[in-house]
Every structure is written in structure tokens, then in C-alpha cells.
Write an enzyme that holds these catalytic residues in place. Structure first.
Site, PDB file in Angstrom:
ATOM      1  N   HIS A 145       0.845  -1.197   0.000  1.00  0.00           N
ATOM      2  CA  HIS A 145       0.000   0.000   0.000  1.00  0.00           C
ATOM      3  C   HIS A 145       0.879   1.245   0.000  1.00  0.00           C
ATOM      4  CE1 HIS A 145      -2.903   3.031   1.284  1.00  0.00           C
ATOM      5  NE2 HIS A 145      -3.875   2.178   1.073  1.00  0.00           N
ATOM      6  N   ARG A 183      -4.348   4.148   5.983  1.00  0.00           N
ATOM      7  CA  ARG A 183      -3.210   4.724   5.245  1.00  0.00           C
ATOM      8  C   ARG A 183      -3.661   5.669   4.117  1.00  0.00           C
ATOM      9  NH1 ARG A 183       1.611   2.827   6.750  1.00  0.00           N
ATOM     10  NH2 ARG A 183       1.943   0.632   7.249  1.00  0.00           N
ATOM     11  N   PRO A 240      -5.621  -3.605   0.995  1.00  0.00           N
ATOM     12  CA  PRO A 240      -4.787  -4.304   1.972  1.00  0.00           C
ATOM     13  C   PRO A 240      -3.402  -3.659   2.095  1.00  0.00           C
ATOM     14  CG  PRO A 240      -4.691  -5.452  -0.097  1.00  0.00           C
ATOM     15  CD  PRO A 240      -5.655  -4.304  -0.296  1.00  0.00           C
ATOM     16  N   GLU A 241      -2.673  -4.064   3.104  1.00  0.00           N
ATOM     17  CA  GLU A 241      -1.322  -3.553   3.352  1.00  0.00           C
ATOM     18  C   GLU A 241      -0.379  -3.893   2.198  1.00  0.00           C
ATOM     19  OE1 GLU A 241      -0.271  -1.536   5.476  1.00  0.00           O
ATOM     20  OE2 GLU A 241       1.899  -1.820   5.570  1.00  0.00           O
ATOM     21  N   ALA A 242      -0.571  -5.075   1.596  1.00  0.00           N
ATOM     22  CA  ALA A 242       0.251  -5.469   0.448  1.00  0.00           C
ATOM     23  C   ALA A 242      -0.563  -6.419  -0.408  1.00  0.00           C
ATOM     24  CB  ALA A 242       1.534  -6.147   0.921  1.00  0.00           C
TER      25      ALA A 242
END
Ligand SMILES: *[C@@H]1O[C@H](CO)[C@@H](O)[C@H](O)[C@H]1NC(C)=O
Length: 322
Positions: A142, A214, A190-192
């Protein structure tokens, strides 16, 4: 007066996105105080980096302060690397485009990144992978999504014939990051997310499925909106705004989510400071007119705090000469 590095950071190395993310603030501090010492300190960081041999023209995330050598050859436009590249571009812009060394370092760096890290998935999504000693991990964080806005913001200073290319690259990254949001249940990314094993723009590991409010995706939407006025960026920003209201709003504030693919919210019970400083600020600006904090006059530092573009008189000299 003693510096120490993280024990996990490649044998006590310093981190590119830490020592590479002082430049704007220190230059501004010298400007305000009239004391050159702050500028001298950060210019020395740049001198050191310029002298070093770079593998394939890339900047590894780790640099050992004792030996002056790179640590592990990991390269990322996400965590550990990200804002170094951002600050090269913004150093050039904040200097009223007089800092040509920063400009050259920026365009050299993103050219190497494009050659070695940027790939297209089988369905045509452009993404930025992570580079580990020459091998690619087909994962995009992200955090890396900020780069769409960066490519677009720098586009009009690009070497001859490449301005349109970098604007389009920014748009492609924005589209990929939007897909990472759209392919979740919560409509927040998602974060990644990965591009391997038959998936595209989806998190496959449980510990990469969280969203902690974020800003990087809406940050890229803001730059794309300001630079193109394509209404899809406002549409995508509104989708994110509605998702934040539906899924992150709790009594007393907003919370991160532990898994954006679940049908029910699992809150982490934390409102990160960057939610107000960055995420909501960028959303607010997307739905405001361009003359609120115009990009010709203001630089957003890596936490979206404002720094004025220094008027060096270069423009006035040009006008007088004409
Ligand atoms: C977003 O997801 C919806 C529902 O899954 C789908 O119908 C739509 O085409 C997607 N939009 C884009 C731009 O991919």
C-alpha cells in the site's frame, strides 16, 4: 550524542527512507534561520550517495554508516525506500527547479526502477515489485501506491519526450491501486497485494490483509486529479470516503481494520496520526478547488505537512532577461 541503528537493519545499517527524508525540512530550516548548517548536513548525505556505486543504478534500502557500504541489496519503492525518491523530486520542485542535481538523481533513479522493478500483470495491471539481489518479489505494498502521484507530479520535468509517459505511468499505478481496493469486501485496500500464483492485486497472506487508514492511494488520486482533472479520480476518492464512513467509523473516531476481505469489521482500535494529517487532508483537497493549496506554491512533505516553494528569483531573472 550517540547514534544507534536497528539491530534488524542489515547488520546495523541506516535506512534509505530515513536518512533520505530530511532534505526538505533541513533546507527550509536553513532558509528560515539563515544558518546554513542544516543545509550542509543534508547536502553531505547527497554527496555520499552520489559517490557510491549503485547496483543496476538502484539504491538499496540499507547503507552501513561505519563502512559506507550498502547492506543487503533490497530495493523498494515502498517501506524503507519510498520517501527517498519522493524527496529527490520535491527537493527539485521546492528549490523553484534550481536544484538540478536532485532532478538528475530523481530521473536516473526512476528510470532504473522502471527497468528493474515495474512490471505488467497478465491482465494488464502495472505494478512496482520489490527487488532482492536481482530477484523480483511480485508484491506491491500500500505504501508503494504513493508513487503514482510522484510519477505524475514529476512528469513535466522529464527528459525530452517522456512527460506523457510518466503521466501515464502515474495513471496506471493509480488504476492498479484502485483495483486493490475494489477487489476487497470493505473497498479499502490491503497492506500489500500480490501478482503471483494466479492472483492479481489481492493480498494472499493473512498478515498483509489489514488496512490502517493509510493515505498513499488517495494521495495518488489527489495528484492525478489535480494534473488531469479526469473525474474518475474524484469518483474513486468518493468510494474510499464512503468506505471509511461505513467500515472504519467507530464511537470516538476511526479505526483500522484487521482484514479488508472479511464480511464483518474486525477493528484494530487505533486511529493512526496520519489519518488526520494525510488521509483526510488529501480527500478534502480532492473535493476542493485547485486554488486551495496550489501545487505551484506548496510542497507536501512525506507526512503531508506543508512547505512553501522557495522563490529564488530565478523566474524574475528570466522575466527581466526577456
Ligand atoms: C469494482 O468491483 C465491482 C464489484 O465487484 C465490479 O462490478 C466493478 O466492475 C469493479 N470496478 C472496476 C473499475 O474494476
Amino acid at each position: 550524542g550517540i547514534g544507534r541503528n536497528w539491530p534488524w537493519a542489515s547488520g546495523g545499517s541506516s535506512i534509505l527512507a530515513e536518512f533520505g527524508t530530511l532534505h526538505l525540512e533541513f533546507m527550509h530550516l536553513s532558509h528560515l534561520s539563515g544558518n546554513p548548517i542544516f543545509a550542509e548536513k543534508v547536502m553531505n548525505i547527497r554527496t555520499v550517495l552520489n559517490k557510491l556505486e549503485k547496483p543496476q543504478g538502484l539504491y538499496p534500502n540499507y547503507l552501513n554508516p561505519s563502512s559506507g557500504q550498502w547492506g543487503q541489496h533490497h530495493v523498494s519503492v515502498g517501506g524503507l525506500g519510498d520517501s527517498f525518491y519522493e524527496y529527490l523530486l520535491k527537493a527539485w520542485l521546492m528549490s523553484d527547479k534550481t536544484d538540478l542535481e536532485a532532478k538528475k538523481m530523481y530521473f536516473d533513479a526512476i528510470q532504473a526502477i522502471e527497468t528493474h522493478l515495474i512490471r505488467k500483470s497478465s491482465s494488464g495491471l502495472t505494478y512496482i515489485a520489490e527487488w532482492k539481489g536481482g530477484l523480483l518479489e511480485h508484491k506491491m505494498g500500500h505504501l508503494t501506491c504513493f508513487a503514482g502521484g510522484m510519477f505524475a507530479l514529476g512528469a513535466d520535468g522529464a527528459p525530452e519526450g517522456l512527460a506523457q509517459h510518466y503521466l501515464e505511468l502515474g495513471a496506471e499505478i493509480a488504476r492498479t491501486c484502485h483495483e486493490s481496493y475494489n477487489r476487497t469486501f470493505m473497498k479499502l485496500g490491503p497492506e500489500a497485494f500480490r501478482f503471483d500464483g494466479g492472483v492479481e492485486a489481492i493480498a494472499t497472506r493473512q498478515n498483509e490483509k489489514y488496512y490502517i487508514l493509510r493515505p498513499e492511494v488517495v494521495e495518488t488520486y489527489l495528484y492525478m486529479w489535480r494534473l488531469t482533472h479526469d473525474p474518475k479520480y474524484r469518483k474513486w476518492a468518493w468510494e474510499a470516503t464512503e468506505a471509511l464512513e461505513s467500515h472504519c467509523r467507530v464511537n470516538g473516531g476511526y479505526s483500522g481494520l484487521r482484514d479488508v476481505y472479511l464480511l464483518h469489521e474486525s477493528y484494530d482500535d487505533v486511529q493512526q496520526s496520519f489519518f488526520l494529517a494525510e488521509t483526510l487532508k488529501y480527500l478534502y483537497l480532492i473535493f476542493s478547488d485547485d486554488d486551495l493549496l496550489p501545487l505551484e506554491h506548496w510542497i507536501f512533505n512525506t507526512e503531508a505537512h506543508l512547505l512553501p516553494i522557495l522563490r529564488t528569483g530565478k523566474k524574475e531573472v528570466e522575466i527581466r532577461e526577456n
